[in-house]
Design a protein around this motif. Structure first.
Motif, PDB file in Angstrom:
ATOM      1  N   ARG A 130     -69.194-149.724  36.331  1.00  0.00           N
ATOM      2  CA  ARG A 130     -68.054-149.487  37.207  1.00  0.00           C
ATOM      3  C   ARG A 130     -67.997-150.621  38.219  1.00  0.00           C
ATOM      4  NH1 ARG A 130     -67.647-146.509  33.554  1.00  0.00           N
ATOM      5  NH2 ARG A 130     -67.661-144.226  33.533  1.00  0.00           N
ATOM      6  N   ILE A 131     -66.789-151.197  38.388  1.00  0.00           N
ATOM      7  CA  ILE A 131     -66.643-152.273  39.366  1.00  0.00           C
ATOM      8  C   ILE A 131     -65.818-151.810  40.564  1.00  0.00           C
ATOM      9  CG2 ILE A 131     -66.924-154.132  37.686  1.00  0.00           C
ATOM     10  CD1 ILE A 131     -63.910-154.427  37.608  1.00  0.00           C
ATOM     11  N   GLY A 132     -65.284-150.595  40.488  1.00  0.00           N
ATOM     12  CA  GLY A 132     -64.552-150.035  41.623  1.00  0.00           C
ATOM     13  C   GLY A 132     -65.487-149.182  42.482  1.00  0.00           C
ATOM     14  N   TYR A 133     -64.995-148.833  43.653  1.00  0.00           N
ATOM     15  CA  TYR A 133     -65.801-148.027  44.586  1.00  0.00           C
ATOM     16  C   TYR A 133     -65.230-146.604  44.645  1.00  0.00           C
ATOM     17  CZ  TYR A 133     -67.681-152.560  45.835  1.00  0.00           C
ATOM     18  OH  TYR A 133     -68.284-153.799  45.773  1.00  0.00           O
ATOM     19  N   GLY A 134     -65.044-146.043  43.469  1.00  0.00           N
ATOM     20  CA  GLY A 134     -64.384-144.750  43.360  1.00  0.00           C
ATOM     21  C   GLY A 134     -65.284-143.539  43.460  1.00  0.00           C
ATOM     22  N   VAL A 135     -66.590-143.760  43.573  1.00  0.00           N
ATOM     23  CA  VAL A 135     -67.519-142.635  43.746  1.00  0.00           C
ATOM     24  C   VAL A 135     -68.146-142.753  45.129  1.00  0.00           C
ATOM     25  CG1 VAL A 135     -69.613-141.495  42.938  1.00  0.00           C
ATOM     26  CG2 VAL A 135     -67.997-142.465  41.281  1.00  0.00           C
ATOM     27  N   GLN A 136     -67.876-141.772  45.959  1.00  0.00           N
ATOM     28  CA  GLN A 136     -68.458-141.745  47.309  1.00  0.00           C
ATOM     29  C   GLN A 136     -69.590-140.714  47.340  1.00  0.00           C
ATOM     30  OE1 GLN A 136     -64.653-142.431  50.105  1.00  0.00           O
ATOM     31  NE2 GLN A 136     -64.612-140.486  49.075  1.00  0.00           N
ATOM     32  N   TYR A 137     -70.329-140.710  48.425  1.00  0.00           N
ATOM     33  CA  TYR A 137     -71.374-139.695  48.571  1.00  0.00           C
ATOM     34  C   TYR A 137     -71.705-139.504  50.041  1.00  0.00           C
ATOM     35  CZ  TYR A 137     -74.835-143.372  49.474  1.00  0.00           C
ATOM     36  OH  TYR A 137     -75.523-144.426  50.015  1.00  0.00           O
ATOM     37  N   CYS A 138     -72.229-138.329  50.337  1.00  0.00           N
ATOM     38  CA  CYS A 138     -72.716-138.047  51.686  1.00  0.00           C
ATOM     39  C   CYS A 138     -74.242-138.102  51.640  1.00  0.00           C
ATOM     40  CB  CYS A 138     -72.238-136.676  52.154  1.00  0.00           C
ATOM     41  SG  CYS A 138     -73.038-136.138  53.698  1.00  0.00           S
ATOM     42  N   PRO A 139     -74.869-139.043  52.340  1.00  0.00           N
ATOM     43  CA  PRO A 139     -76.336-139.147  52.304  1.00  0.00           C
ATOM     44  C   PRO A 139     -77.025-137.859  52.750  1.00  0.00           C
ATOM     45  CG  PRO A 139     -75.374-141.106  53.315  1.00  0.00           C
ATOM     46  CD  PRO A 139     -74.261-140.122  53.152  1.00  0.00           C
ATOM     47  N   GLN A 140     -76.450-137.186  53.754  1.00  0.00           N
ATOM     48  CA  GLN A 140     -77.073-135.959  54.254  1.00  0.00           C
ATOM     49  C   GLN A 140     -76.988-134.835  53.217  1.00  0.00           C
ATOM     50  OE1 GLN A 140     -75.203-137.953  56.436  1.00  0.00           O
ATOM     51  NE2 GLN A 140     -77.167-138.637  57.237  1.00  0.00           N
ATOM     52  N   CYS A 141     -75.861-134.729  52.537  1.00  0.00           N
ATOM     53  CA  CYS A 141     -75.727-133.695  51.503  1.00  0.00           C
ATOM     54  C   CYS A 141     -76.740-133.930  50.388  1.00  0.00           C
ATOM     55  CB  CYS A 141     -74.306-133.688  50.922  1.00  0.00           C
ATOM     56  SG  CYS A 141     -73.053-132.967  52.018  1.00  0.00           S
ATOM     57  N   LEU A 142     -76.850-135.199  49.935  1.00  0.00           N
ATOM     58  CA  LEU A 142     -77.818-135.507  48.873  1.00  0.00           C
ATOM     59  C   LEU A 142     -79.242-135.236  49.341  1.00  0.00           C
ATOM     60  CD1 LEU A 142     -76.496-138.845  47.257  1.00  0.00           C
ATOM     61  CD2 LEU A 142     -76.380-136.531  46.338  1.00  0.00           C
ATOM     62  N   MET A 143     -79.493-135.485  50.620  1.00  0.00           N
ATOM     63  CA  MET A 143     -80.843-135.256  51.167  1.00  0.00           C
ATOM     64  C   MET A 143     -81.168-133.773  51.222  1.00  0.00           C
ATOM     65  SD  MET A 143     -83.498-136.862  52.349  1.00  0.00           S
ATOM     66  CE  MET A 143     -83.018-138.473  52.997  1.00  0.00           C
ATOM     67  N   GLU A 144     -80.171-132.952  51.544  1.00  0.00           N
ATOM     68  CA  GLU A 144     -80.415-131.514  51.712  1.00  0.00           C
ATOM     69  C   GLU A 144     -80.383-130.748  50.393  1.00  0.00           C
ATOM     70  OE1 GLU A 144     -77.499-130.151  54.483  1.00  0.00           O
ATOM     71  OE2 GLU A 144     -78.358-131.246  56.179  1.00  0.00           O
ATOM     72  N   ASP A 145     -79.799-131.342  49.364  1.00  0.00           N
ATOM     73  CA  ASP A 145     -79.707-130.644  48.078  1.00  0.00           C
ATOM     74  C   ASP A 145     -81.089-130.357  47.503  1.00  0.00           C
ATOM     75  OD1 ASP A 145     -76.957-130.650  48.043  1.00  0.00           O
ATOM     76  OD2 ASP A 145     -76.790-132.456  46.818  1.00  0.00           O
ATOM     77  N   GLU A 146     -81.262-129.124  47.038  1.00  0.00           N
ATOM     78  CA  GLU A 146     -82.505-128.836  46.306  1.00  0.00           C
ATOM     79  C   GLU A 146     -82.544-129.658  45.022  1.00  0.00           C
ATOM     80  OE1 GLU A 146     -84.731-124.971  44.261  1.00  0.00           O
ATOM     81  OE2 GLU A 146     -83.059-124.687  45.638  1.00  0.00           O
ATOM     82  N   LYS A 147     -81.390-129.751  44.380  1.00  0.00           N
ATOM     83  CA  LYS A 147     -81.225-130.626  43.212  1.00  0.00           C
ATOM     84  C   LYS A 147     -80.022-131.513  43.504  1.00  0.00           C
ATOM     85  CE  LYS A 147     -82.667-131.726  39.120  1.00  0.00           C
ATOM     86  NZ  LYS A 147     -84.058-132.215  38.935  1.00  0.00           N
TER      87      LYS A 147
END
Length: 356
Positions: free
Chosen positions: A129-146
């Protein structure tokens, strides 16, 4: 684990899975809340200890690769039906993991090709992928059990997390690469696969980044923006419905449009008391092409008009920051209040000419 053992393990597990073809996979985790289809497929492959390509070929055949296209946007039937079958998940629930669930709420139609309103383009280049079409929240990923990726993170106006009040990210904080989490086991053995929260290029932990608060350009705008994202996050469509999102998109389109000669953009900045940001779009480009900071900025400007829509839109028109005909250009289904307002501008414009 050495290479021979790893390969033997994959082959053995693939054999087990093949035995189950037409039935459930040995491990068939269900989609998590608001999980994106591609994220779910990655977790299914991981749970079955097979490489993503191996599982894809087994399920969809050697002649079809879901990873050379944006499956979250297109939601091909071959993928939807097969995943429903091997995971024991209703087809309707599998479809909910695609962006089609936003049709009728955030956007009117999902286009087969080209830009769709509010959907961030990933710009596929083979499986990369060369576009920036996937975003993320670092805190959400950190808090996720998975840890997993949300559908909402593919929406252009979803620039900050309503839960944590911090900006989302659209690239690796270390190397700046696009987020391509499905490449976690490409060109490597299964036991050396990266985690879903690691950069596919430099392997940096995407969660390891300081929280960044959104810039508050105007307190009322920030309050409206927060309310919009909170309702969107909760699935509430009472106020922020299709009509609202279509008007907001139309205003954002005018703000970034070269046909308006940047006049509305500069007018809004002067009213808010900020310095206009410089950005460039390709001819016919849209807000979805912009990186996250600029998208947040443009949506904030659009929302400033919608804090008091009739009064502020009329003021912008009277100040000649925007021609009345731009409000309805290529806008096929404007809500009645918006169309009536523009026709009123037209009537006033005609009267003004007659009085000269």
């Amino acid at each position: 684990m050495d290479f021979s053992k790893s390969k033997a393990l994959s082959i053995r597990i693939w054999g087990i899975i093949t035995c189950f073809q037409g039935k459930y996979l040995p491990a068939h985790p269900k989609p998590l809340q608001d999980e994106l289809l591609s994220s779910w497929l990655v977790r299914i492959a991981e749970a079955n200890a097979v490489k993503l390509h191996t599982m894809s070929r087994m399920l969809f055949g050697f002649n079809y690769s879901p990873w050379i296209r944006d499956i979250g946007r297109h939601g091909p039937d071959i993928v939807i039906n097969k995943i429903a079958e091997v995971t024991g998940t209703p087809v309707s629930r599998v479809r909910e993991t695609t962006l089609h669930g936003y049709v009728g709420w955030v956007l009117r139609h999902m286009r087969i090709s080209g830009q769709t309103h509010w959907i961030l383009p990933v710009k596929s280049k083979s499986a990369d992928r060369i576009g920036y079409g996937v975003q993320y929240c670092p805190q959400c990923l950190m808090e996720d059990e998975k840890p997993y990726y949300r559908r909402a993170w593919r929406i252009a106006f979803y620039a900050f997390c309503p839960k944590h009040g911090t900006m989302l990210r659209d690239s690796c904080p270390e190397c700046g690469a696009s987020i391509v989490f499905h490449r976690r086991d490409f060109n490597r053995d299964i036991d050396q696969a990266r985690e879903i929260y690691q950069c596919a290029k430099c392997e940096a932990d995407l969660r390891d980044v300081p929280p960044e608060k959104p810039i508050i350009y105007d307190q009322r705008v920030y309050g409206l923006y927060s309310a919009l994202l909170n309702d969107f996050h909760m699935g509430c469509r009472k106020k922020f419905n299709l009509s609202y999102f279509e008007v907001l998109h139309q205003l954002c389109k005018i703000i970034v449009s070269t046909s308006n000669k940047n006049q509305l953009h500069e007018y809004l900045c002067s009213k808010i008391g900020i310095v206009p940001k410089v950005f460039e779009l390709s001819k016919g480009g849209s807000i979805e092409e912009l990186r996250i900071d600029l998208r947040y900025y443009i949506v904030s400007l659009g929302l400033w008009l919608l804090v008091f829509p009739k009064r502020r839109l009329k003021s912008a028109w009277k100040a000649k920051a925007v021609r009345y005909n731009l409000f309805l250009r290529d806008f096929r289904h404007p809500p009645k209040w918006f169309a009536d307002m523009v026709w009123e501008f037209n009537r006033l414009n005609t009267c003004r000419k007659c009085n000269k």
